[in-house]
Design a protein around this motif. Structure first.
Motif, PDB file in Angstrom:
ATOM      1  N   UNK A  56     -14.358 -16.377  -1.256  1.00  0.00           N
ATOM      2  CA  UNK A  56     -13.460 -16.814  -0.181  1.00  0.00           C
ATOM      3  C   UNK A  56     -11.993 -16.607  -0.545  1.00  0.00           C
ATOM      4  N   UNK A  57     -11.686 -16.681  -1.831  1.00  0.00           N
ATOM      5  CA  UNK A  57     -10.295 -16.507  -2.264  1.00  0.00           C
ATOM      6  C   UNK A  57      -9.816 -15.076  -2.033  1.00  0.00           C
ATOM      7  N   UNK A  58     -10.632 -14.094  -2.420  1.00  0.00           N
ATOM      8  CA  UNK A  58     -10.197 -12.710  -2.221  1.00  0.00           C
ATOM      9  C   UNK A  58     -10.277 -12.311  -0.749  1.00  0.00           C
ATOM     10  N   UNK A  59     -11.170 -12.954   0.015  1.00  0.00           N
ATOM     11  CA  UNK A  59     -11.250 -12.663   1.449  1.00  0.00           C
ATOM     12  C   UNK A  59      -9.921 -12.967   2.150  1.00  0.00           C
ATOM     13  N   UNK A  60      -9.198 -13.973   1.654  1.00  0.00           N
ATOM     14  CA  UNK A  60      -7.937 -14.382   2.276  1.00  0.00           C
ATOM     15  C   UNK A  60      -6.721 -13.942   1.464  1.00  0.00           C
ATOM     16  N   UNK A  61      -6.922 -13.076   0.467  1.00  0.00           N
ATOM     17  CA  UNK A  61      -5.815 -12.605  -0.366  1.00  0.00           C
ATOM     18  C   UNK A  61      -5.067 -11.462   0.322  1.00  0.00           C
ATOM     19  N   UNK A  62      -3.813 -11.222  -0.045  1.00  0.00           N
ATOM     20  CA  UNK A  62      -3.076 -10.071   0.507  1.00  0.00           C
ATOM     21  C   UNK A  62      -3.644  -8.756  -0.006  1.00  0.00           C
ATOM     22  N   UNK A  63      -3.401  -7.692   0.720  1.00  0.00           N
ATOM     23  CA  UNK A  63      -3.865  -6.371   0.322  1.00  0.00           C
ATOM     24  C   UNK A  63      -3.048  -5.839  -0.852  1.00  0.00           C
ATOM     25  N   UNK A  64      -3.524  -4.750  -1.411  1.00  0.00           N
ATOM     26  CA  UNK A  64      -2.913  -4.139  -2.595  1.00  0.00           C
ATOM     27  C   UNK A  64      -1.436  -3.808  -2.365  1.00  0.00           C
ATOM     28  N   UNK A  65      -1.115  -3.157  -1.249  1.00  0.00           N
ATOM     29  CA  UNK A  65       0.251  -2.704  -0.992  1.00  0.00           C
ATOM     30  C   UNK A  65       1.280  -3.820  -1.011  1.00  0.00           C
ATOM     31  N   UNK A  66       1.103  -4.878  -0.201  1.00  0.00           N
ATOM     32  CA  UNK A  66       2.077  -5.972  -0.216  1.00  0.00           C
ATOM     33  C   UNK A  66       2.236  -6.631  -1.582  1.00  0.00           C
ATOM     34  N   UNK A  67       1.126  -6.776  -2.309  1.00  0.00           N
ATOM     35  CA  UNK A  67       1.210  -7.400  -3.632  1.00  0.00           C
ATOM     36  C   UNK A  67       2.088  -6.578  -4.558  1.00  0.00           C
ATOM     37  N   UNK A  68       1.844  -5.279  -4.615  1.00  0.00           N
ATOM     38  CA  UNK A  68       2.570  -4.481  -5.604  1.00  0.00           C
ATOM     39  C   UNK A  68       3.966  -4.093  -5.139  1.00  0.00           C
ATOM     40  N   UNK A 123      -6.017   3.040  -8.262  1.00  0.00           N
ATOM     41  CA  UNK A 123      -5.871   2.143  -7.112  1.00  0.00           C
ATOM     42  C   UNK A 123      -4.695   2.530  -6.229  1.00  0.00           C
ATOM     43  N   UNK A 124      -3.646   3.100  -6.818  1.00  0.00           N
ATOM     44  CA  UNK A 124      -2.538   3.614  -6.010  1.00  0.00           C
ATOM     45  C   UNK A 124      -3.026   4.696  -5.061  1.00  0.00           C
ATOM     46  N   UNK A 125      -3.823   5.615  -5.603  1.00  0.00           N
ATOM     47  CA  UNK A 125      -4.360   6.704  -4.782  1.00  0.00           C
ATOM     48  C   UNK A 125      -5.321   6.158  -3.737  1.00  0.00           C
ATOM     49  N   UNK A 126      -6.194   5.256  -4.165  1.00  0.00           N
ATOM     50  CA  UNK A 126      -7.188   4.670  -3.274  1.00  0.00           C
ATOM     51  C   UNK A 126      -6.539   3.994  -2.075  1.00  0.00           C
ATOM     52  N   UNK A 127      -5.412   3.322  -2.310  1.00  0.00           N
ATOM     53  CA  UNK A 127      -4.735   2.584  -1.248  1.00  0.00           C
ATOM     54  C   UNK A 127      -3.639   3.375  -0.563  1.00  0.00           C
ATOM     55  N   UNK A 128      -3.464   4.639  -0.954  1.00  0.00           N
ATOM     56  CA  UNK A 128      -2.482   5.503  -0.303  1.00  0.00           C
ATOM     57  C   UNK A 128      -1.069   5.000  -0.413  1.00  0.00           C
ATOM     58  N   UNK A 129      -0.720   4.452  -1.585  1.00  0.00           N
ATOM     59  CA  UNK A 129       0.610   3.865  -1.725  1.00  0.00           C
ATOM     60  C   UNK A 129       1.656   4.905  -2.095  1.00  0.00           C
ATOM     61  N   UNK A 130       2.921   4.575  -1.803  1.00  0.00           N
ATOM     62  CA  UNK A 130       4.005   5.518  -2.021  1.00  0.00           C
ATOM     63  C   UNK A 130       4.232   5.757  -3.509  1.00  0.00           C
ATOM     64  N   UNK A 131       4.845   6.877  -3.787  1.00  0.00           N
ATOM     65  CA  UNK A 131       5.015   7.322  -5.168  1.00  0.00           C
ATOM     66  C   UNK A 131       5.905   6.386  -5.973  1.00  0.00           C
ATOM     67  N   UNK A 132       6.787   5.622  -5.304  1.00  0.00           N
ATOM     68  CA  UNK A 132       7.698   4.741  -6.025  1.00  0.00           C
ATOM     69  C   UNK A 132       6.952   3.723  -6.880  1.00  0.00           C
TER      70      UNK A 132
END
Length: 329
Positions: free
Chosen positions: A128-140, A169-178
């Protein structure tokens, strides 16, 4: 011509490759020539004047350092990738070794959102904790703000998994290069700590390293922030030379015994079908060996413990002497 040559004699290039390694190259060579040499491997090129080269170590390290740990949701690697489910970071002033700020967050996985039982048991994180956690992008992106605030250029981690998992995980989540800035600064110091303590290559868990150095944290391990703090305490103890010599002497002795033990073991799995009488005879033989075989040799002690565990396996039992005997390592 001489002025041109002098100008380039005082210029260097810092080349960061796609595998995160860094090269320092003298500046007589042109950038096109460097690109041709490295054939598509270059992520970035930065010019460094001679004065900048001399100050490069201080400049790259910065005044503050981050200690970081991840927890992952692992499972069937053929079906799902390893995904980060929590991150813990401790910011420390390099000169004084004082804590300045900490950060912790759960992360909701993208591909495999169901935590496997082993992961939940190890980390104490509930579904239940991870179900309500923020996604990878906002966290990082929050992590990146923290890195900018403290001008973090180096991140210390324990083990060689955190950096590649983060980059995957950066690639998996399609995050920007920065966000690659965070991964590019990660450095595994587990081997450095081991070599400092034992004078040889090897590995030891963070928990056991902390036990040898007599440092600990409040709260359970396999919590990302607790593990990041424990890594910092281990690093600080080694950097300041605060190493309990009695603990270290015992650990070094156990390490010699363990090395001999591991080389001497012959069986991996318990055998099946042995009659009860034979099992009892094996147990008696083990007791006789431990009672009557005496040796001051650490390597011979390791061989004896390996023989006892092999006898247990041959009789259908699980090995126990490595687990019962070794305390420090």
């Amino acid at each position: 011509m001489n002025r041109y040559r002098k100008e380039h004699d005082n210029r260097w290039y810092e080349i960061t490759l796609k595998d995160q390694s860094v090269r320092i190259v003298k500046g007589q060579r042109s950038i096109p020539a460097l690109k041709k040499q490295y054939q598509g491997q270059i992520r970035s090129i930065r010019r460094i004047p001679m004065q900048g080269l001399q100050n490069r170590t201080k400049e790259r390290m910065g005044n503050y350092i981050a200690f970081l740990d991840f927890e992952y949701n692992t499972g069937d690697q053929n079906q799902y990738p390893t995904e980060i489910i929590s991150v813990g970071i401790l910011i420390v002033e390099r000169k004084t070794m004082k804590e300045k700020e900490s950060y912790y967050s759960l992360v909701r996985p993208k591909k495999n959102r169901k935590l496997n039982p082993y992961c939940m048991e190890l980390t104490g994180i509930r579904q239940a904790e991870v179900d309500h956690a923020p996604d990878f992008g906002p966290v990082f992106r929050e992590v990146l703000k923290l890195y900018r605030k403290w001008n973090i250029r180096q991140t210390l981690v324990f083990g060689n998994a955190d950096k590649p998992v983060f980059l995957d995980n950066l690639i998996l989540n399609g995050e920007e290069e920065e966000l690659y800035r965070i991964g590019e600064g990660m450095r595994d110091i587990s081997q450095q700590l081991f070599v400092t303590l034992f004078g040889k290559d090897g590995s030891l868990s963070l928990e056991k390293t902390g036990r040898i150095l007599n440092v600990s944290v409040d709260g359970a391990l396999h919590n990302a922030l607790n593990d990041a703090r424990l890594l910092f305490l281990c690093y600080r103890a080694v950097m300041k030379g605060e190493i309990p010599q009695d603990h270290l002497a015992q650990a070094r002795e156990e390490l010699l015994i363990r090395e001999s033990y591991q080389k001497s073991r012959r069986f991996d799995e318990p055998k099946e079908g042995l009659p009860e009488q034979k099992r009892e005879e094996a147990q008696k033989l083990i007791a006789d060996l431990l009672d009557h075989v005496e040796t001051d040799s650490l390597r011979e002690k390791g061989k004896l413990l390996a023989l006892c565990d092999d006898l247990l396996l041959a009789s259908g039992e699980k090995p126990r002497f490595q687990r019962e005997y070794f305390h420090w390592i």
